[in-house]
Scaffold this motif. Structure first.
Motif, PDB file in Angstrom:
ATOM      1  N   ALA A 138      27.910  -3.806 -31.550  1.00 19.22           N
ATOM      2  CA  ALA A 138      26.885  -4.681 -32.138  1.00 19.22           C
ATOM      3  C   ALA A 138      27.300  -6.143 -32.291  1.00 19.22           C
ATOM      4  N   GLY A 139      28.403  -6.543 -31.702  1.00 16.58           N
ATOM      5  CA  GLY A 139      28.799  -7.948 -31.796  1.00 16.58           C
ATOM      6  C   GLY A 139      29.361  -8.474 -30.498  1.00 16.58           C
ATOM      7  N   LEU A 140      29.091  -7.787 -29.386  1.00 15.86           N
ATOM      8  CA  LEU A 140      29.672  -8.189 -28.104  1.00 15.86           C
ATOM      9  C   LEU A 140      28.996  -9.443 -27.573  1.00 15.86           C
ATOM     10  N   CYS A 141      29.813 -10.411 -27.192  1.00 13.89           N
ATOM     11  CA  CYS A 141      29.365 -11.655 -26.571  1.00 13.89           C
ATOM     12  C   CYS A 141      30.606 -12.259 -25.916  1.00 13.89           C
ATOM     13  N   PRO A 142      30.481 -13.306 -25.113  1.00 17.70           N
ATOM     14  CA  PRO A 142      31.680 -13.856 -24.461  1.00 17.70           C
ATOM     15  C   PRO A 142      32.801 -14.206 -25.438  1.00 17.70           C
ATOM     16  N   ALA A 143      32.468 -14.821 -26.553  1.00 20.12           N
ATOM     17  CA  ALA A 143      33.509 -15.228 -27.501  1.00 20.12           C
ATOM     18  C   ALA A 143      34.176 -14.047 -28.172  1.00 20.12           C
ATOM     19  N   LEU A 176      23.803 -18.236 -31.563  1.00 19.59           N
ATOM     20  CA  LEU A 176      25.077 -17.662 -31.961  1.00 19.59           C
ATOM     21  C   LEU A 176      25.673 -16.824 -30.848  1.00 19.59           C
ATOM     22  N   ASP A 177      24.821 -16.045 -30.157  1.00 19.19           N
ATOM     23  CA  ASP A 177      25.312 -15.099 -29.167  1.00 19.19           C
ATOM     24  C   ASP A 177      25.200 -15.597 -27.736  1.00 19.19           C
ATOM     25  N   SER A 178      24.710 -16.795 -27.532  1.00 14.37           N
ATOM     26  CA  SER A 178      24.601 -17.359 -26.184  1.00 14.37           C
ATOM     27  C   SER A 178      23.878 -16.426 -25.225  1.00 14.37           C
ATOM     28  N   GLY A 179      22.813 -15.806 -25.679  1.00 11.11           N
ATOM     29  CA  GLY A 179      22.031 -14.945 -24.810  1.00 11.11           C
ATOM     30  C   GLY A 179      22.508 -13.520 -24.732  1.00 11.11           C
ATOM     31  N   SER A 180      23.463 -13.125 -25.564  1.00 14.52           N
ATOM     32  CA  SER A 180      24.029 -11.779 -25.482  1.00 14.52           C
ATOM     33  C   SER A 180      23.304 -10.759 -26.348  1.00 14.52           C
ATOM     34  N   LEU A 181      22.419 -11.200 -27.199  1.00 15.75           N
ATOM     35  CA  LEU A 181      21.767 -10.293 -28.141  1.00 15.75           C
ATOM     36  C   LEU A 181      20.589  -9.598 -27.480  1.00 15.75           C
ATOM     37  N   ALA A 182      20.582  -8.277 -27.502  1.00  8.40           N
ATOM     38  CA  ALA A 182      19.493  -7.508 -26.905  1.00  8.40           C
ATOM     39  C   ALA A 182      18.176  -7.862 -27.571  1.00  8.40           C
ATOM     40  N   PRO A 183      17.081  -7.933 -26.808  1.00  4.93           N
ATOM     41  CA  PRO A 183      15.790  -8.325 -27.386  1.00  4.93           C
ATOM     42  C   PRO A 183      15.386  -7.477 -28.578  1.00  4.93           C
ATOM     43  N   GLU A 184      15.606  -6.169 -28.492  1.00  3.29           N
ATOM     44  CA  GLU A 184      15.191  -5.298 -29.598  1.00  3.29           C
ATOM     45  C   GLU A 184      16.007  -5.559 -30.853  1.00  3.29           C
ATOM     46  N   GLN A 185      17.266  -5.981 -30.682  1.00  7.23           N
ATOM     47  CA  GLN A 185      18.078  -6.294 -31.850  1.00  7.23           C
ATOM     48  C   GLN A 185      17.703  -7.650 -32.417  1.00  7.23           C
ATOM     49  N   ALA A 186      17.364  -8.605 -31.551  1.00 13.76           N
ATOM     50  CA  ALA A 186      16.936  -9.926 -32.016  1.00 13.76           C
ATOM     51  C   ALA A 186      15.652  -9.830 -32.837  1.00 13.76           C
ATOM     52  N   GLN A 187      14.856  -8.804 -32.566  1.00 12.50           N
ATOM     53  CA  GLN A 187      13.609  -8.605 -33.302  1.00 12.50           C
ATOM     54  C   GLN A 187      13.811  -7.795 -34.578  1.00 12.50           C
ATOM     55  N   GLY A 188      15.057  -7.511 -34.908  1.00 13.38           N
ATOM     56  CA  GLY A 188      15.348  -6.824 -36.158  1.00 13.38           C
ATOM     57  C   GLY A 188      15.567  -5.345 -36.017  1.00 13.38           C
ATOM     58  N   LEU A 194      22.600   1.058 -26.269  1.00 10.43           N
ATOM     59  CA  LEU A 194      22.037   0.328 -25.137  1.00 10.43           C
ATOM     60  C   LEU A 194      21.924  -1.169 -25.423  1.00 10.43           C
ATOM     61  N   GLY A 195      21.969  -1.549 -26.690  1.00 10.37           N
ATOM     62  CA  GLY A 195      22.077  -2.964 -27.018  1.00 10.37           C
ATOM     63  C   GLY A 195      23.434  -3.514 -26.634  1.00 10.37           C
ATOM     64  N   ASP A 196      24.478  -2.688 -26.802  1.00 10.61           N
ATOM     65  CA  ASP A 196      25.816  -3.078 -26.345  1.00 10.61           C
ATOM     66  C   ASP A 196      25.836  -3.258 -24.826  1.00 10.61           C
ATOM     67  N   CYS A 230      21.617  -4.018 -16.524  1.00  9.24           N
ATOM     68  CA  CYS A 230      22.115  -4.116 -17.901  1.00  9.24           C
ATOM     69  C   CYS A 230      21.249  -5.054 -18.739  1.00  9.24           C
ATOM     70  N   LEU A 231      20.729  -6.097 -18.113  1.00  9.71           N
ATOM     71  CA  LEU A 231      19.955  -7.113 -18.825  1.00  9.71           C
ATOM     72  C   LEU A 231      18.462  -6.804 -18.865  1.00  9.71           C
ATOM     73  N   ALA A 232      18.067  -5.589 -18.509  1.00  7.08           N
ATOM     74  CA  ALA A 232      16.655  -5.208 -18.581  1.00  7.08           C
ATOM     75  C   ALA A 232      16.158  -5.322 -20.017  1.00  7.08           C
ATOM     76  N   ARG A 233      14.991  -5.891 -20.205  1.00  2.88           N
ATOM     77  CA  ARG A 233      14.452  -6.038 -21.555  1.00  2.88           C
ATOM     78  C   ARG A 233      14.097  -4.681 -22.163  1.00  2.88           C
ATOM     79  N   ASP A 234      13.720  -3.733 -21.325  1.00  2.00           N
ATOM     80  CA  ASP A 234      13.405  -2.384 -21.795  1.00  2.00           C
ATOM     81  C   ASP A 234      14.703  -1.582 -21.856  1.00  2.00           C
ATOM     82  N   PRO A 235      15.135  -1.156 -23.046  1.00  2.00           N
ATOM     83  CA  PRO A 235      16.399  -0.408 -23.131  1.00  2.00           C
ATOM     84  C   PRO A 235      16.430   0.829 -22.243  1.00  2.00           C
ATOM     85  N   ALA A 236      15.287   1.453 -22.039  1.00  2.00           N
ATOM     86  CA  ALA A 236      15.248   2.672 -21.232  1.00  2.00           C
ATOM     87  C   ALA A 236      15.610   2.416 -19.777  1.00  2.00           C
ATOM     88  N   MET A 237      15.531   1.162 -19.341  1.00  2.00           N
ATOM     89  CA  MET A 237      15.842   0.815 -17.958  1.00  2.00           C
ATOM     90  C   MET A 237      17.310   0.460 -17.758  1.00  2.00           C
TER      91      MET A 237
END
Length: 300
Positions: A138-143, A176-188, A194-196, A230-237
């Protein structure tokens, strides 16, 4: 090794701070504050971590304690956690390591595909092991990726999860995450494996192109389909972490199989410029002298 700033604490628990791990100007993209520190007797050098300014320290402390109890290969082991409710910290044994953004800076641009594959395979194996134990990073990003001569280590465990739980902070998470945050997690939404995987795709994109939100044609041809999935907006994909691992450990067209953390006899491949940067950091840390701390209440 970066110079301390005026707002950095001179001491963290029993450790005296020596330098910043992250470069000046990168604070907006690092989920937590990371400093190199040493015990007063000089025997122990650590990477000490603190919550970002403005983050909820109590929530961060819960995540730090959770990370301390984990034993997952590929995570930077948290050896100590302490502090007060308003000033928590945790520490890990220091090894010469560079955050992934500093690796690309040392290299002067994106990494060779062979290095990206080995980096991604190591991270995917770590995530697959964590997910099999019911743990989401839940905190993976380049940094959050520290690169050492032995391979990458994941840090910032739960740092994004702590922030995502606060609706007032969600608006700032994209930066903060430079685009690494999954859309579903960004929405709360609740952090899930699959967010990882989404974040892993962003990290692979960053290592390959220098940014986490690439144009499809920028990606190396042999990695394009995997990273895009990996970057699919739909986690199921998205593929699961163990599927990403399998893809990355297979041979790219025209190349030999790359050694990964699955092959302990294979050295982790690093470009010469990155090896030199790690050596410089190690030498600077070894040569660093402890600053003299004034007694409380002393002017000067």
């Amino acid at each position: 090794m970066e110079r301390l700033r005026l707002d950095d604490p001179p001491q963290i628990g029993p450790y005296i701070t020596l330098a910043r791990l992250d470069a000046e100007g990168t604070a907006a993209t690092v989920p937590e504050r990371r400093l190199i520190a040493r015990s007063a007797d000089g025997d122990r050098t650590v990477i000490a971590c603190l919550p970002r300014i403005g983050a909820d320290p109590a929530r961060w402390a819960v995540e730090a304690e959770g990370a301390r109890r984990l034993s997952i290969p590929g995570l930077l082991p948290v050896t100590e956690a302490g502090g007060t409710a308003g000033f928590p910290w945790h520490a890990a044994q220091y090894v010469p390591a560079l955050p992934l953004p500093a690796v690309l800076e040392a290299q002067g641009g994106p990494l060779p595909e062979a290095v990206v594959r080995s980096l991604g395979a190591a991270l995917a194996q770590t995530l697959a092991t964590a997910h099999a134990q019911g743990v989401t990073h839940a905190g993976l990003c380049p940094a959050a990726v520290l690169v050492s001569a032995e391979g990458p280590r994941l840090t910032c465990f739960g740092a994004v999860r702590s922030a995502a739980a606060d609706s007032e902070q969600r608006a700032g998470l994209a930066g903060l995450d430079s685009g690494s945050l999954a859309p579903e997690q960004a929405q709360g939404g609740r952090p899930r494996p699959l967010g990882d995987v989404y974040a892993l795709g962003a990290v692979l994109s960053y290592a390959s192109t220098g940014h986490t939100v690439p144009e499809r044609d920028e990606l190396p041809a042999s990695l394009r389909q995997l990273i895009t999935a990996c970057l699919a907006r739909d986690p199921a994909m998205r593929p699961q972490a163990h599927q990403v691992l399998g893809d990355l450990t297979s041979s790219a067209p025209g190349t030999a199989p790359q050694g990964t953390v699955l092959d302990t006899a294979a050295a982790f491949p690093l470009p010469a410029l990155v090896v030199a940067a790690l050596a410089r950091q190690s030498a600077q840390v070894l040569a660093a002298e402890l600053p003299t701390l004034l007694p409380p209440g002393t002017d000067g």
